[in-house]
Scaffold this motif. Structure first.
Motif, mmCIF file in Angstrom:
data_model
loop_
_atom_site.group_PDB
_atom_site.id
_atom_site.type_symbol
_atom_site.label_atom_id
_atom_site.label_comp_id
_atom_site.label_asym_id
_atom_site.label_seq_id
_atom_site.Cartn_x
_atom_site.Cartn_y
_atom_site.Cartn_z
ATOM 1 N N GLN A 176 -14.827 -40.773 93.072
ATOM 2 C CA GLN A 176 -14.929 -41.198 91.683
ATOM 3 C C GLN A 176 -16.230 -40.738 91.039
ATOM 4 O OE1 GLN A 176 -14.103 -45.432 91.906
ATOM 5 N NE2 GLN A 176 -11.911 -45.084 91.657
ATOM 6 N N LYS A 177 -17.271 -40.562 91.853
ATOM 7 C CA LYS A 177 -18.556 -40.052 91.354
ATOM 8 C C LYS A 177 -18.602 -38.520 91.377
ATOM 9 C CE LYS A 177 -21.150 -44.056 92.939
ATOM 10 N NZ LYS A 177 -22.150 -44.527 93.927
ATOM 11 N N LYS A 178 -17.457 -37.895 91.685
ATOM 12 C CA LYS A 178 -17.349 -36.426 91.755
ATOM 13 C C LYS A 178 -18.224 -35.824 92.853
ATOM 14 C CE LYS A 178 -14.845 -36.173 87.905
ATOM 15 N NZ LYS A 178 -13.620 -36.860 88.063
ATOM 16 N N LYS A 179 -18.408 -36.559 93.912
ATOM 17 C CA LYS A 179 -19.145 -36.068 95.075
ATOM 18 C C LYS A 179 -18.105 -35.696 96.130
ATOM 19 C CE LYS A 179 -23.133 -38.970 94.177
ATOM 20 N NZ LYS A 179 -23.980 -38.034 93.556
ATOM 21 N N PHE A 180 -17.700 -34.451 96.092
ATOM 22 C CA PHE A 180 -16.646 -33.982 96.983
ATOM 23 C C PHE A 180 -17.280 -33.373 98.232
ATOM 24 C CE2 PHE A 180 -14.948 -33.705 92.622
ATOM 25 C CZ PHE A 180 -13.958 -34.654 92.748
ATOM 26 N N ILE A 181 -17.309 -34.152 99.288
ATOM 27 C CA ILE A 181 -17.882 -33.722 100.561
ATOM 28 C C ILE A 181 -16.739 -33.581 101.551
ATOM 29 C CG2 ILE A 181 -19.472 -34.337 102.428
ATOM 30 C CD1 ILE A 181 -20.843 -36.222 100.356
ATOM 31 N N PRO A 186 -8.792 -35.800 103.347
ATOM 32 C CA PRO A 186 -9.690 -35.548 104.477
ATOM 33 C C PRO A 186 -8.904 -35.337 105.766
ATOM 34 C CG PRO A 186 -9.563 -37.887 104.052
ATOM 35 C CD PRO A 186 -8.772 -37.209 102.962
ATOM 36 N N ALA A 187 -9.583 -34.761 106.746
ATOM 37 C CA ALA A 187 -8.994 -34.650 108.075
ATOM 38 C C ALA A 187 -9.051 -36.029 108.727
ATOM 39 C CB ALA A 187 -9.787 -33.646 108.908
ATOM 40 N N PHE A 188 -8.034 -36.371 109.490
ATOM 41 C CA PHE A 188 -8.004 -37.631 110.233
ATOM 42 C C PHE A 188 -8.029 -37.311 111.715
ATOM 43 C CE2 PHE A 188 -6.556 -39.189 106.211
ATOM 44 C CZ PHE A 188 -6.878 -40.539 106.193
ATOM 45 N N VAL A 189 -8.941 -37.959 112.451
ATOM 46 C CA VAL A 189 -9.022 -37.777 113.902
ATOM 47 C C VAL A 189 -9.067 -39.161 114.536
ATOM 48 C CG1 VAL A 189 -10.389 -36.903 115.829
ATOM 49 C CG2 VAL A 189 -10.218 -35.563 113.709
ATOM 50 N N GLU A 190 -8.127 -39.403 115.442
ATOM 51 C CA GLU A 190 -8.054 -40.691 116.115
ATOM 52 C C GLU A 190 -9.034 -40.732 117.280
ATOM 53 O OE1 GLU A 190 -4.733 -43.689 118.058
ATOM 54 O OE2 GLU A 190 -4.186 -41.609 117.657
ATOM 55 N N LYS A 191 -9.826 -41.811 117.333
ATOM 56 C CA LYS A 191 -10.752 -41.995 118.448
ATOM 57 C C LYS A 191 -9.953 -42.080 119.743
ATOM 58 C CE LYS A 191 -14.038 -44.612 115.679
ATOM 59 N NZ LYS A 191 -14.644 -45.936 115.426
ATOM 60 N N GLY A 192 -10.446 -41.413 120.766
ATOM 61 C CA GLY A 192 -9.785 -41.453 122.064
ATOM 62 C C GLY A 192 -8.710 -40.392 122.237
ATOM 63 N N LYS A 196 -15.531 -25.638 111.341
ATOM 64 C CA LYS A 196 -14.542 -25.106 110.395
ATOM 65 C C LYS A 196 -14.687 -25.751 109.032
ATOM 66 C CE LYS A 196 -11.144 -24.039 113.922
ATOM 67 N NZ LYS A 196 -9.978 -24.518 114.631
ATOM 68 N N ILE A 197 -14.834 -27.065 109.012
ATOM 69 C CA ILE A 197 -14.955 -27.758 107.732
ATOM 70 C C ILE A 197 -16.258 -27.394 107.033
ATOM 71 C CG2 ILE A 197 -15.256 -30.054 106.706
ATOM 72 C CD1 ILE A 197 -13.108 -31.056 108.634
ATOM 73 N N ALA A 198 -17.333 -27.260 107.805
ATOM 74 C CA ALA A 198 -18.623 -26.893 107.208
ATOM 75 C C ALA A 198 -18.567 -25.499 106.599
ATOM 76 C CB ALA A 198 -19.734 -26.965 108.248
ATOM 77 N N TYR A 199 -17.900 -24.571 107.257
ATOM 78 C CA TYR A 199 -17.870 -23.191 106.785
ATOM 79 C C TYR A 199 -16.812 -22.948 105.713
ATOM 80 C CZ TYR A 199 -20.829 -22.282 110.840
ATOM 81 O OH TYR A 199 -21.822 -22.300 111.777
ATOM 82 N N PHE A 200 -15.668 -23.614 105.831
ATOM 83 C CA PHE A 200 -14.558 -23.301 104.947
ATOM 84 C C PHE A 200 -14.191 -24.429 103.989
ATOM 85 C CE2 PHE A 200 -13.794 -20.885 108.928
ATOM 86 C CZ PHE A 200 -14.047 -19.626 108.408
ATOM 87 N N GLY A 201 -14.850 -25.587 104.144
ATOM 88 C CA GLY A 201 -14.564 -26.710 103.251
ATOM 89 C C GLY A 201 -13.288 -27.322 103.598
#
Length: 111
Positions: free
Chosen positions: A57-62, A85-91, A106-111
């Motif tokens: 909502q604050k336009k901070k797309f991370i 966002p990507a979802f990763v289950e613990k375990g 991958k996310i850092a380089y390609f968003g």
């Protein structure tokens, strides 16, 4: 656990900041401007859903990885209303440190 894993990396170099709760996380996001956010759903004072919603909502797309253990369909749908966002289950196999490191890169380089 992420800090300990990435502290020894030199190429690429990762700087890992952690937060005790959602409010602390919000403050640190403002201060450090992360390239990737690993977000837990269940946090005190402000949970991951609220934090993610407020960032969008604050336009901070991370680029974000939601790291969860038990989550309801409603919680996933609520987050999906604001982004994808990507979802990763613990375990899970995907949550092993080598797998997470690859996803973070991958996310850092390609968003």
């Amino acid at each position: 656990m992420f800090r300990e894993y990435f502290d020894h990396w030199t190429s690429p170099r990762f700087v890992v900041e952690t937060a005790d709760d959602g409010l602390d996380g919000e403050r640190k996001i403002e201060e450090f401007r992360p390239d990737v956010l690993i977000l837990d759903i269940k946090m005190p004072r402000k949970d991951g859903r609220e934090l993610y919603r407020d960032l969008v909502q604050k336009k901070k797309f991370i680029p974000t990885i939601v790291f969860f253990d038990i989550v309801s369909v409603d919680e996933v749908l609520e987050i999906r209303r604001y982004g994808n966002p990507a979802f990763v289950e613990k375990g899970s196999r995907a949550s092993s440190m080598p797998e997470m490191a690859g996803l973070i890169q991958k996310i850092a380089y390609f968003g």
